[in-house]
Scaffold this motif. Structure first.
Motif, mmCIF file in Angstrom:
data_model
loop_
_atom_site.group_PDB
_atom_site.id
_atom_site.type_symbol
_atom_site.label_atom_id
_atom_site.label_comp_id
_atom_site.label_asym_id
_atom_site.label_seq_id
_atom_site.Cartn_x
_atom_site.Cartn_y
_atom_site.Cartn_z
ATOM 1 N N VAL A 9 -13.034 20.099 -16.013
ATOM 2 C CA VAL A 9 -13.712 20.731 -14.984
ATOM 3 C C VAL A 9 -14.696 19.730 -14.407
ATOM 4 O O VAL A 9 -14.672 19.436 -13.041
ATOM 5 N N ILE A 10 -15.456 19.218 -15.196
ATOM 6 C CA ILE A 10 -16.558 18.088 -14.685
ATOM 7 C C ILE A 10 -16.022 17.144 -14.269
ATOM 8 O O ILE A 10 -16.345 16.381 -13.413
ATOM 9 N N LEU A 11 -15.186 16.255 -14.977
ATOM 10 C CA LEU A 11 -14.729 15.034 -14.554
ATOM 11 C C LEU A 11 -13.350 14.947 -13.692
ATOM 12 O O LEU A 11 -13.123 13.899 -13.128
ATOM 13 N N GLY A 12 -12.728 16.155 -13.587
ATOM 14 C CA GLY A 12 -11.508 16.068 -12.809
ATOM 15 C C GLY A 12 -11.670 15.757 -11.454
ATOM 16 O O GLY A 12 -10.772 14.601 -10.827
ATOM 17 N N GLY A 13 -12.861 16.158 -10.670
ATOM 18 C CA GLY A 13 -12.835 15.583 -9.241
ATOM 19 C C GLY A 13 -13.206 14.557 -9.207
ATOM 20 O O GLY A 13 -12.854 13.750 -8.221
ATOM 21 N N LEU A 14 -13.946 13.878 -10.341
ATOM 22 C CA LEU A 14 -14.365 12.303 -10.166
ATOM 23 C C LEU A 14 -13.102 11.667 -10.375
ATOM 24 O O LEU A 14 -12.950 10.496 -9.501
ATOM 25 N N ASP A 60 -10.291 19.059 -0.976
ATOM 26 C CA ASP A 60 -10.265 17.909 -1.759
ATOM 27 C C ASP A 60 -11.269 16.922 -1.148
ATOM 28 O O ASP A 60 -11.479 16.885 -0.025
ATOM 29 N N PRO A 61 -11.557 15.982 -2.108
ATOM 30 C CA PRO A 61 -13.013 15.121 -1.724
ATOM 31 C C PRO A 61 -12.485 14.046 -0.623
ATOM 32 O O PRO A 61 -13.631 13.694 -0.133
ATOM 33 N N LEU A 62 -11.264 13.808 -0.208
ATOM 34 C CA LEU A 62 -11.247 12.657 0.425
ATOM 35 C C LEU A 62 -10.718 13.283 1.787
ATOM 36 O O LEU A 62 -11.270 12.940 2.976
ATOM 37 N N LEU A 63 -9.795 14.086 2.091
ATOM 38 C CA LEU A 63 -9.237 14.742 3.158
ATOM 39 C C LEU A 63 -9.660 16.053 3.685
ATOM 40 O O LEU A 63 -9.191 16.545 4.687
ATOM 41 N N SER A 64 -10.487 16.470 2.785
ATOM 42 C CA SER A 64 -11.091 17.971 3.070
ATOM 43 C C SER A 64 -9.675 18.776 3.286
ATOM 44 O O SER A 64 -9.637 19.782 4.015
ATOM 45 N N GLU A 65 -8.713 18.666 2.609
ATOM 46 C CA GLU A 65 -7.501 19.446 2.472
ATOM 47 C C GLU A 65 -7.837 20.623 1.479
ATOM 48 O O GLU A 65 -8.184 20.380 0.438
ATOM 49 N N PRO A 66 -7.641 21.902 1.931
ATOM 50 C CA PRO A 66 -7.783 22.853 1.181
ATOM 51 C C PRO A 66 -6.802 23.020 0.102
ATOM 52 O O PRO A 66 -5.423 22.958 0.371
ATOM 53 N N ARG A 67 -7.147 23.147 -1.053
ATOM 54 C CA ARG A 67 -6.222 23.133 -2.404
ATOM 55 C C ARG A 67 -6.239 24.702 -3.230
ATOM 56 O O ARG A 67 -7.350 24.913 -3.600
ATOM 57 N N TYR A 68 -5.268 25.363 -3.327
ATOM 58 C CA TYR A 68 -5.330 26.705 -4.210
ATOM 59 C C TYR A 68 -6.507 27.421 -4.017
ATOM 60 O O TYR A 68 -7.077 27.835 -5.061
ATOM 61 N N ASP A 77 -9.871 12.401 -9.496
ATOM 62 C CA ASP A 77 -9.109 12.643 -8.298
ATOM 63 C C ASP A 77 -9.795 11.703 -7.203
ATOM 64 O O ASP A 77 -8.942 10.873 -6.630
ATOM 65 N N GLU A 78 -10.870 11.900 -6.839
ATOM 66 C CA GLU A 78 -11.780 11.177 -6.059
ATOM 67 C C GLU A 78 -11.374 9.658 -6.025
ATOM 68 O O GLU A 78 -11.150 8.963 -5.254
ATOM 69 N N SER A 79 -11.917 9.161 -7.287
ATOM 70 C CA SER A 79 -12.025 7.406 -7.378
ATOM 71 C C SER A 79 -10.821 7.023 -7.623
ATOM 72 O O SER A 79 -10.393 5.827 -6.910
ATOM 73 N N PHE A 80 -9.862 7.921 -8.137
ATOM 74 C CA PHE A 80 -8.127 7.233 -8.294
ATOM 75 C C PHE A 80 -7.669 6.888 -6.975
ATOM 76 O O PHE A 80 -7.123 6.201 -6.662
ATOM 77 N N ARG A 81 -7.756 8.064 -5.845
ATOM 78 C CA ARG A 81 -7.137 7.916 -4.529
ATOM 79 C C ARG A 81 -8.261 6.968 -3.806
ATOM 80 O O ARG A 81 -7.334 6.320 -2.948
ATOM 81 N N ARG A 82 -9.470 6.828 -4.111
ATOM 82 C CA ARG A 82 -10.190 5.856 -3.091
ATOM 83 C C ARG A 82 -9.577 4.528 -3.536
ATOM 84 O O ARG A 82 -9.464 3.756 -2.405
#
Lengths: 334, 508, 258
Positions: B443-448, B192-200, B450-455
């Motif tokens: 796929v392209i926007l999902g990471g963005l 994951d882009p914030l905590l470097s937690e491995p997912r799936y 996740d990252e900006s929502f949680r940040r």
């Protein structure tokens, strides 16, 4: 048609026969350098620059490719290790690769490499241009007054920038609110648009924004002063001597060949590397781009990487950001 | 006005540079030709052309030059799709599906050459309209984009996935949303882009870096076409006599209102995230039919119908690049492939993008459309021969191209593993009438997202107010909510009105 | 309600069940990611709102809700399968179209997972291109099955003998098996086609040539023209091409320059 097929088979089989007579002096064909980080980043840029210079001292060309993916460049490192250890495949690596094992990317340690370190850019701490803080002391005092409220940007957990932030906290007893970003560019963008109040990055990355008046440099974390446009940036280590037990923790960008490669290969590469590092092109490039040249290779470079590996691995493990216990990998405590 | 003037001078300078550089033509001519061939071969799409070229050029060539090839192929492929639509009633790409409605009847009347001449001109004018809007639109958007921080980024990403899911659905809107969510879910894989937690990652270390854009695109757009084409077996098209290909300038002059309207529509639809040329073609055709004085001619060889769809799908190219360059949100599937190429070259589109790069891209678009126009008028006969290649011969070649192209962009062999799995899943989804574009956008926007929502939450200590107290965020949030509400059955009953029924795109 | 629409709703019914299962499974998998005590990883305090699990919960939760909605829509649209429908589905699974689909998928999987990592790119691709063209050009079942067998044999051999990635670059026995597979496939195709049609169909005259030379030219263009990385640089053919490029060809070209 059948005639053609027979011809193709015959040609193919004759090639098999030819493979026996393939004893050639290293290197007879182009070398491939697989950079384990993406194009345009620090490791990629340095590798392209140094490889272009080393080509001048080798009879063959070096082709730089990028082999990204996995964690801490593990996909690229696995790819290179799976190629024959004949010295024709190098890995472009940096200090950030040392966490690949504790983050579960692979099960090897950095001692599988015979590294060459070109250098790195000194790390520093900056604030937005309009920030109320004008020195590191003011910033630390503010952070002590209100712990864990001042948002601090750095690229992802476990990066060299993050570890420098941790060292800064440990050495000054200040506590910031660490906000990770995917790389230095978005971290700096966040500092410019005011989302965070400070950003840790390298001089090379921050120089354009400092020069453009969008960021205000506070201090160097490399143990040496620097100057931009005639203005001196103070050294944090002399301002806070207690930082000296944690810092400097600097970038080590370069490349490596598999440690199992023959001495012949290592000697040829070392020779070319030494000549390249002594060239004017490299020193001019480093000067223009705000890098500090190292030139370490072989045992000395291995020790540098071993030290980085132990610091990074154990820090990450203590933070709970590692998935594999460094103990089980045999990584000694720093 | 000042903005337009300054953009224009910059553009003129950039265009002049491009024209006098002989290397330009080395990239441009083969790329446009290749694009037209890809467009003309049924099953091969603009997205595929751009993605495969991305694999070949990688970051080994200067971006200024590889962009010439990529954009040239994009323009060529959108245009090339009109050949089989008009000549054999099989759309070469989904973007040209509406062209077949009136193009093929014209061919049956022996006016195929005239139809090709008209579509060539319409595509040319359409591309230029799109390009002009790109030049102006980017300038305007750049001015407001400076206020975009984490909350806005999160909402924009969500909006992109939602719009694409809503508009690309052929069957039920819910299927578009499901496809978008599947894409979002795929984007969750990896550290994951914030905590470097491995997912799936299911123990596969390569997946720690998540799903990469290029293998996903290759998988979603190449593999399903190969499978379904081979299942169909060998189709050999019989091409009729077409007569001379000449642009009928008088007809074009008379139909200028249609062309201008379709161009504007194309740009607007192209600019919507993940909604591209194929929807533009259909919607413009539908509106053209509704507004036309000679409705009864539509479907029997109406010139207006032909011009509506072909102008709009080419105008959508410029539109699709607007959100791509300023916000990093691709406006169409081929634009997503362009995003992949930019990222491989470490150009992150966004508010800080180099303005000269935008002018360069605009210049390339102009050059590419001119090349396409000339090739369409003088060498169309050569391209028509391509239609005679049976698909069971060229699809295996595409498999080889895709494999070697996908291998070289970064992840090596692991990218190929990902590609083939994504490809087979995509085939199943397409068979069940799920649009595939929202999945790719997810796929392209999902990471963005996740990252900006949680940040946002991290900085505000879990306080959600950041999403509606900032003015830009509030507007975006309203857009998202309205878009969802507009699709709920209860709300739809409240506002029940007669909405012109338009056949949606086929989810290229 | 047209037949086509009804069959689509039936597909939706099954897809909805599959999606429900998948999203539930992934929600369960999400439990592995720390939520209320999110691992901090250097961030001051791990709270639920910066946990790595929050967005996945949203995504897969929503996916579950939407798949339930889809299930409802499909049942309302008469998509609930009756006994007769089940039998129809079973019949479809035995129909040639579905079997062909399975054959193509198996070939693709064997190619990407078995051959490309371990076998020379030209040989692997030549075999698969030949198999796909011959197997599906005429739409008959026998060529498809023959092709599948001849693709599977070398891939399974390569997978069994050289499974771990350390062995991908090593010996060439699987390359030779693949080459034999290609030659045998060409032979089988020619014989089978002649026996079926009485004479050689036109396309088979040039398909073996296309199948062999397309990947060969591609790999050469990619490696030496575009300077990109190519699969299996140590493969049977490619290692020879690379060797002769540098040892035989390059000195010749360079010699001319001096």
């Amino acid at each position: 048609m059948k005639k053609f097929t027979a011809l193709a088979v015959a040609a193919a089989l004759s090639m098999v026969g030819a493979s026996a007579a393939q004893a050639q002096e290293y290197p007879f064909r182009d070398i491939t350098n697989a950079v384990v980080w993406g194009a345009g980043g620090g490791t990629d840029t340095i590798n392209r620059m140094v490889m272009a210079e080393m080509e001048k001292f080798l009879p063959v060309g070096i082709s730089v490719i990028n082999q990204t993916g996995g964690v801490a460049g593990s996909n690229g490192m696995i790819y290179v290790l799976n190629q024959p250890d004949d010295g024709y495949t190098l890995a472009g690596i940096s200090e950030s690769n040392v966490t690949a094992a504790v983050q579960g990317g692979w099960d090897k340690r950095m001692n599988v490499w015979f590294p060459f370190i070109v250098g790195g850019s000194p790390l520093m701490i900056s604030v937005p241009a309009g920030s109320q803080y004008n020195s590191l002391e003011e910033l630390v005092a503010a952070a002590k007054a209100a712990p864990e409220t001042i948002p601090a940007a750095a690229s992802g957990s476990g990066s060299i920038h993050h570890l420098n932030l941790l060292a800064l906290e440990n050495g000054t007893d200040a506590k910031f609110r660490f906000v990770p970003y995917q790389g230095s560019a978005p971290a700096m963008e966040a500092a410019v648009n005011g989302e965070v109040q400070l950003v840790i990055g390298s001089l090379a990355e921050q120089f354009p924004l400092i020069d453009g008046g969008k960021l205000k440099p506070l201090a160097m974390l490399s143990g040496q002063e620097a100057s931009i446009g005639g203005k001196t940036i103070p050294d944090a280590l002399s301002e806070f001597p207690s930082l000296k037990q944690y810092l400097p923790l600097s970038q080590s960008i370069g490349f490596a060949v598999a440690n199992s490669a023959s001495d012949d290969v290592k000697n040829v590469l070392s020779e070319a590397f030494t000549q390249a590092m002594a060239s004017d092109t490299v020193s001019k490039w480093a000067n223009d781009n705000h890098y500090v040249i190292s030139g370490q290779m072989g045992d000395a470079a291995s020790q540098t990487f071993a030290k980085l590996e132990s610091v990074f691995a154990w820090t990450l493990w203590d933070l709970g950001a590692a998935t594999v216990d460094p103990e089980t990998l045999g990584i000694p405590k720093p | 006005m000042e903005l337009i003037a300054s953009q224009m001078t910059g553009f003129a300078y950039s265009l002049a540079q491009l024209i006098i550089d002989p290397i330009t033509y080395l990239y441009l001519l083969p790329a446009v030709a290749l694009g037209i061939i890809f467009g003309a071969l049924p099953g091969l799409t603009a997205t595929l052309a751009v993605t495969i070229l991305t694999g070949f050029f990688g970051n080994k060539f200067p971006l200024e030059y590889s962009l010439i090839a990529l954009i040239g192929a994009y323009v060529g492929a959108i245009y090339g799709g009109s050949y089989p639509s008009i000549l054999v009633n099989i759309p070469g790409t989904a973007a040209s599906a509406a062209t077949a409605m009136d193009g093929y009847p014209l061919t049956k009347q022996g006016r195929g050459g005239e139809a090709l001449g008209l579509t060539t001109t319409a595509s040319f004018i359409g591309t230029l309209i799109g390009t002009f809007c790109l030049l102006v639109g980017v300038g305007l958007l750049l001015m407001i984009s400076q206020s975009i921080a984490s909350p806005e980024k999160a909402l924009l990403a969500l909006f992109g996935i939602l719009v694409s899911g809503t508009l690309m659905s052929q069957d039920l809107v819910i299927k578009g949303w499901i496809a978008g969510l599947l894409g979002l879910g795929m984007a969750m894989v990896g550290l994951d882009p914030l905590l470097s937690e491995p997912r799936y990652t299911f123990g596969w270390a390569y997946l720690l870096s998540g799903f990469q854009v290029v293998p996903v695109l290759m998988g979603a757009f190449a593999i399903p076409q190969i499978i379904s084409g081979l299942l169909e077996g060998t189709l050999i098209s019989k091409v009729r006599e077409i007569g001379r290909i000449i642009p009928n300038w008088r007809t074009i002059g008379q139909r200028m209102p249609t062309i201008a309207r379709s161009g504007a529509l194309g740009v607007g639809i192209g600019a919507l995230p993940g909604v591209g040329e194929d929807v533009a073609g259909w919607v413009s055709y539908g509106i053209g039919k509704n507004l036309s004085k000679e409705k009864e001619k539509f479907g029997k060889g109406a010139i207006d119908g032909l011009l509506s769809s072909e102008t709009a799908n080419n105008a959508a190219i410029g539109g699709a690049l607007i959100p791509l360059l300023v916000l990093g949100i691709p406006g169409s599937p081929p634009a997503a492939a362009l995003l992949g190429a930019l990222m491989i070259n470490n150009v992150i589109p966004g508010p800080n993008i180099d303005p000269n790069l935008i002018l360069h891209i605009v210049s390339i678009l102009v050059m590419a459309s001119a090349t396409m126009f000339l090739m369409g008028l003088f060498t169309a006969r050569a391209f028509i021969h391509v239609l005679k290649i049976p698909q069971s011969i060229f699809l295996p070649v595409v498999l080889a191209l895709t494999t070697i192209g996908s291998f070289s962009v970064g992840g090596g062999i692991n990218d190929l593993f990902l590609m083939v799995v994504v490809g087979i899943v995509s085939f199943a989804l397409i068979e069940m009438k799920y649009p595939i574009a929202p999945l790719v956008i997810g796929v392209i926007l999902g990471g963005l997202f996740d990252e900006s929502f949680r940040r946002t939450l991290l900085i505000s200590d879990g306080d959600l107010s950041g999403f509606f107290t900032r003015p830009a965020a509030a507007i975006l949030l309203a857009c998202n909510v309205l878009l969802i509400l507009s699709q709920l059955p209860m709300v739809r009953q409240l506002f029940r009105r007669k909405i012109p029924v338009m056949a949606p795109g086929t989810g290229e | 309600m047209t037949d086509e629409k009804r069959s689509l709703r039936q597909k939706d019914f099954w897809a909805a069940l599959a999606l429900m299962a998948a999203s539930a499974g992934l929600l369960f998998k999400t439990l592995e990611i720390p939520f209320f005590q999110a691992r901090a990883a250097g961030i001051a305090d791990g709270k639920w709102y910066n946990s790595a699990a929050i967005v996945p919960y949203m995504v897969f939760g929503l996916l579950f809700v939407l798949s339930v909605t889809l299930l409802v829509i499909s049942i309302r649209g008469d998509g609930l399968p009756t006994r007769a429908d089940l039998e129809k589905i079973a019949a479809q699974a035995r129909a040639p179209l579905f079997q062909k689909f399975c054959i193509i998928c198996l070939m693709l999987l064997a190619y990407i997972f078995g051959l490309v990592p371990r076998v020379d790119f030209t040989l692997a691709t030549a075999l698969v291109m030949m198999a796909l063209t011959y197997g599906f050009y005429e739409g008959r079942m026998r060529p498809a099955i023959l092709s599948l067998i001849l693709v599977l044999l070398p891939s399974v051999y390569a997978m069994i003998v050289h499974f771990p990635s350390e062995q991908w670059a090593k010996p060439h026995d699987d390359d030779i098996v693949t080459l034999i597979g290609f030659v045998v496939l060409v032979g089988v195709a020619l014989v089978e086609a002649i026996r079926t049609h009485g004479s050689l169909p036109g396309y088979l005259r040039y398909v073996p040539i296309i199948s062999f030379f397309t990947p060969l030219l591609l790999v050469i263009a990619m490696a030496f023209g575009f300077h990109q990385n190519v699969p299996n640089r140590t493969g049977l053919l490619f290692s020879q091409i690379e060797y002769h490029y540098y040892v035989t060809l390059k000195p010749l070209l360079d010699g001319r320059k001096d």
